[in-house]
Design an enzyme around this catalytic site. Structure first.
Site, mmCIF file in Angstrom:
data_model
loop_
_atom_site.group_PDB
_atom_site.id
_atom_site.type_symbol
_atom_site.label_atom_id
_atom_site.label_comp_id
_atom_site.label_asym_id
_atom_site.label_seq_id
_atom_site.Cartn_x
_atom_site.Cartn_y
_atom_site.Cartn_z
ATOM 1 C CD GLU A 309 3.346 0.702 1.126
ATOM 2 O OE1 GLU A 309 3.547 -0.167 1.997
ATOM 3 O OE2 GLU A 309 2.209 1.153 0.875
ATOM 4 C CD GLU A 331 -1.511 0.033 6.594
ATOM 5 O OE1 GLU A 331 -1.172 1.074 6.004
ATOM 6 O OE2 GLU A 331 -1.085 -1.082 6.270
#
Length: 856
Positions: A309, A331
């Site tokens: 994250e 991602e």
């Protein structure tokens, strides 16, 4: 609902017309503690410009009602302009101000503004989750990633609550028995990245600072939150340690200061995913707050997610893809950087072992579905986008980036990232923007990068790499070549390892050759003349993305000695390859189970061991010949009990084997041991039967018909928590009775009142390996309901229904035929729904092929 599924074409048209200057969003959530209050008030002011005055467009809003709306001071009739999903905007001017006052719905599905009441103390908690397109459930907006804008949030909340958002609070004032939280303006970000977390959260605080190259000091306040009832279990210091290590690492490598002011990490209940990279206010599933003992692998996994994250603060938040086609731009990079940063900056040094054994298994599985797609995908709409958060976009993309680092070089890769951030800060990008800078920094040029991209990012499928070896009469290699299989042949930078035995019997690497594999066949020239080794390991060090195969002699070595491979990464690659061969029907399932029975006990990496347990259970349940299941199950359970008794007291291995025994127990003696552990009449030295382990034992006993409703109710009273409620629900659904199955089915299929976590608990308990006859009658009902469930439920709940109730354990030709019939008769069903069913169908067909292979 009209317009609910926003298309790429609509988004592109709107982006060509509008530029957004800023949002002011005021949420009044003072009604949240009242369980009967279904809605909260949301007032949004959007300032934006239009390139074509007089044109029309729309704002997105999923809400029960709109109280009022004005466009440039002109009142709009809600009944005329709002259809439940969109607010029509006609007669736009060059500069515009839209104000929408709406009643938005609290969520129980984890989408939008989720509301949760803690059964432990009655406290209510809120948090938002939007990706890919659920911010419109909370405030009116232009819901697409390329219409970035700064935001000012104001939240009116109960006086006893704290509120967190992307930016730091500007002021907090009392008003009419409540508190009004006003937050500073954010940097320009996309709608899906905005966040609000509100409730009586427990909070821990810390601080990180760094001197920047210009001599100034960057100060970042840190916070970590969880529900009050979880506070005794919250190890914030460990979380902050990883956070600081990550901030050190990313600042060193990216050379771009963290741009979002503060760094809050909020652990929230009933979260649908692992975590979400909201800048300045990251949200995590609260399963990462460990209330019972877990293995080191759980801490390693949490650290990986924290770093994943954090990488998004640059890859995804600072620079964001224009549309979900390029989801990999955030991602894949975050997945790669999570493991890379963990290995480089933290105490968790098994990151690449875990990646090779777990993350890539997800990618290999996804990439062999008929629905596979290139890493840069064709995303037609937000329903497509929702399903594209998959093993290809994450794990395959990360594996390909690892290959890119080997191809371009580490220094060139990070220098490219730095230039990319500098050039596109707070903007939106496409594939070519990144390749352009990498072409320069790597020195490979635009043509080479374009060819690399075409091979790796713009085509689907996984290659197999197989060694072909010939030897002379003296046992020396005369030729070693690597044969590449697959529909698209790609360039691979790989290492080939030769392994032989040492005096103590261990298999160790005696030679390593690094080379480029291109085309169908590539020779390993350096191996010529060397003695034939016991094991040839293609893709040693896991540099590329491929399925490893073995020559006959190497496979014989693995069958006899897999556990003797000394190097953990090499051993993990061997386990991964064995699992892929089992899934592909090249290694009989009973042979894979034999490997687990003989060698899992000596596996030193706890994460790999836990993966082996899960894979062995799958091999037994769906890949093994039905006639072998009883024997295979007996062998697994016996090995679990043996390893449990042999494990060091209090060790991670002991805990892992205890859980595996619960999952595999078959005999009367094994079940009596589980019952004794619960009752305290049996004891394994060093094994603490804490609350989470107790539920594992109860679920196993419930599935075996050895736990009554009264016993499960008593355990729930002992553990009257959110986690306890979910586990009790799963245990009740797992009971081997027709009534239990009917209740679990009805709770999900006949009502939309269950929250997301409870839907998951019901489906988890519903299908049990030994209960195929009980669930078989639901196959026809499942297919009858698919389209109505998809149309009537939120996409998150619909996905859980489709995957959770698909008759995956009914591994027979009749179930395959029923699936094919539905697909044939529902050609016009929503593409995202068809994709899910096609993937389930592929797993079923694969199971039947593997069972045939296991029969021999």
């Amino acid at each position: 609902m009209p317009g609910k599924n926003l298309s790429r074409d609509e988004a592109q048209q709107r982006a060509s017309l509008l530029s957004v200057h800023g949002y002011e969003v005021h949420l009044d959530v003072t009604s949240a503690p009242d369980a009967d209050a279904a809605t909260f008030r949301s007032t949004t002011t959007i300032r934006f410009s239009c390139t074509t005055p007089g044109a029309g467009s729309f704002a997105d809003l999923l809400a029960p009602s709109v109280r009022a709306a004005t466009l440039n001071g002109r009142r709009l009739d809600p009944a005329a302009v709002f259809d439940g999903a969109r607010v029509a905007l006609e007669g736009l001017e060059a500069e515009n101000v839209l104000v929408v006052d709406a009643d938005c719905a609290y969520s129980r599905t984890g989408e939008g503004l989720h509301r949760f009441t803690d059964p432990a103390d009655g406290e209510t908690y809120l948090y938002t989750h939007y990706e890919p397109a659920e911010a419109r459930r909370v405030f009116a907006n232009f819901e697409q990633p390329d219409l970035k804008a700064p935001y000012r949030f104001t939240v009116t909340a109960p006086a006893a609550w704290d509120v967190y958002s992307n930016a730091a609070e500007e002021s907090v004032a009392e008003q009419d028995g409540a508190k009004v939280w006003r937050f500073l303006e954010t940097k320009p970000i996309s709608t899906y990245l905005t966040a609000v977390v509100a409730g009586p959260y427990h909070v821990a605080r810390d601080h990180w600072s760094r001197e920047l190259p210009d001599g100034s000091t960057l100060e970042i306040p840190l916070a970590a939150t969880c529900r009050k009832s979880l506070a005794p279990h919250f190890d914030a210091e460990e979380i902050f340690e990883v956070t600081k290590q990550g901030l050190d690492f990313f600042h060193e490598e990216f050379q771009y200061p963290y741009p979002f002011g503060k760094y809050d990490q909020c652990f929230v209940p009933e979260y649908n995913i692992g975590a979400m990279e909201n800048p300045g206010c990251v949200t995590f599933k609260e399963d990462f707050v460990f209330r019972s003992r877990v293995t080191e692998a759980a801490y390693e996994n949490r650290a990986n997610v924290v770093l994943h994250e954090m990488a998004h603060m640059w890859f995804g938040d600072l620079v964001t893809m224009k549309w979900w086609d390029d989801l990999w731009l955030k991602e894949s990079f975050a997945d790669f950087m999570g493991s890379f940063g963990q290995q480089e900056a933290t105490k968790y040094q098994a990151a690449w072992v875990t990646f090779a054994n777990q993350r890539k298994a997800w990618a290999y599985r996804q990439d062999q579905y008929p629905t596979t797609h290139p890493i840069t995908a064709d995303i037609r709409d937000v329903e497509d986008a929702k399903l594209n958060f998959d093993g290809i976009t994450y794990a395959k993309g990360a594996a390909v980036l690892k290959q890119l680092v080997a191809y371009a070089g580490r220094d060139a890769f990070f220098e490219g990232a730095r230039r990319y951030f500098q050039q596109h800060a707070f903007g939106n990008t496409v594939l070519g923007d990144l390749l352009e800078v990498l072409a320069v920094t790597s020195g490979r040029g635009g043509q080479a990068m374009a060819e690399w991209s075409a091979a790796w990012l713009q085509t689907a499928g996984v290659n197999s790499l197989t060694p072909q070896v010939t030897v002379d009469a003296e046992g020396r290699i005369t030729e070693l070549a690597i044969e590449q299989g697959g529909e698209v042949l790609r360039p691979h930078r790989i290492a080939v390892g030769l392994y032989d035995r040492e005096a103590d019997g261990a298999l160790v690497r005696t030679a390593r050759f690094e080379l480029d594999v291109t085309g169908a066949r590539s020779a390993v020239a350096e191996a010529t003349g060397r003695p034939r080794p016991a094991l040839i390991l293609v893709n040693d060090d896991d540099l590329t993305y491929c399925k490893i195969r073995f020559d006959a002699d190497s496979l014989a070595t693995l069958r006899s000695s897999l556990g003797d491979i000394r190097e953990p990464l090499a051993r993990a690659l061997a386990w991964s390859a064995s699992w892929n061969m089992t899934r592909d029907g090249l290694l009989p399932a009973r042979d894979y189970l034999d490997l687990v029975v003989r060698f899992a006990g000596s596996e030193s990496d706890i994460g790999v061991l836990q993966t082996l347990h899960a894979q062995a259970k799958s091999a037994l349940e769906v890949f093994a010949d039905p006639g072998y299941r009883a024997e295979g199950g007996r062998l697994l359970a016996e090995s679990a009990l043996r390893e449990l008794r042999d494990a060091a007291p209090g060790s991670d291995r002991q805990l892992a084997w205890a859980r595996f025994l619960a999952a595999t127990a078959q005999s009367e003696a094994e079940f009596q041991l589980l019952e004794g552990l619960l009752a305290g009449t049996a004891r394994i030295d060093g094994l603490e039967v804490d609350q989470d382990l107790r539920w594992s034992l109860w679920i196993a006993l419930a599935a075996a018909g050895r736990a009554t409703v009264e016993q499960l109710d008593a355990e729930l009273k002992r553990d009257h928590t959110a986690s306890g409620s979910q586990k009790a629900t799963q245990a009740l659904a797992a009971r081997p009775t027709a009534a239990a199955k009917a209740a679990a089915w009805s709770a999900v299929a006949d009502s939309d009142q269950l929250p997301n976590a409870m839907v998951g608990a019901q489906t988890a308990g519903f299908q049990q390996a030994g209960q195929r006859e009980l669930t078989a009658p639901y196959t026809a009902r499942y297919f009858e309901l698919l389209e109505s469930i998809w149309a009537e439920r939120s996409i998150e709940i619909a996905i859980r229904f489709v995957g959770g109730f698909f008759p995956r354990l009914q591994t027979d030709e009749a179930t395959l035929a029923a699936t094919d019939a539905w697909l044939t008769e529902h050609q016009q069903a929503a593409p995202a729904l068809r994709r899910l069913v096609l993937e389930c169908r592929d797993e079923l067909a694969r199971a039947l092929r593997a069972q045939a292979a296991d029969r021999g």
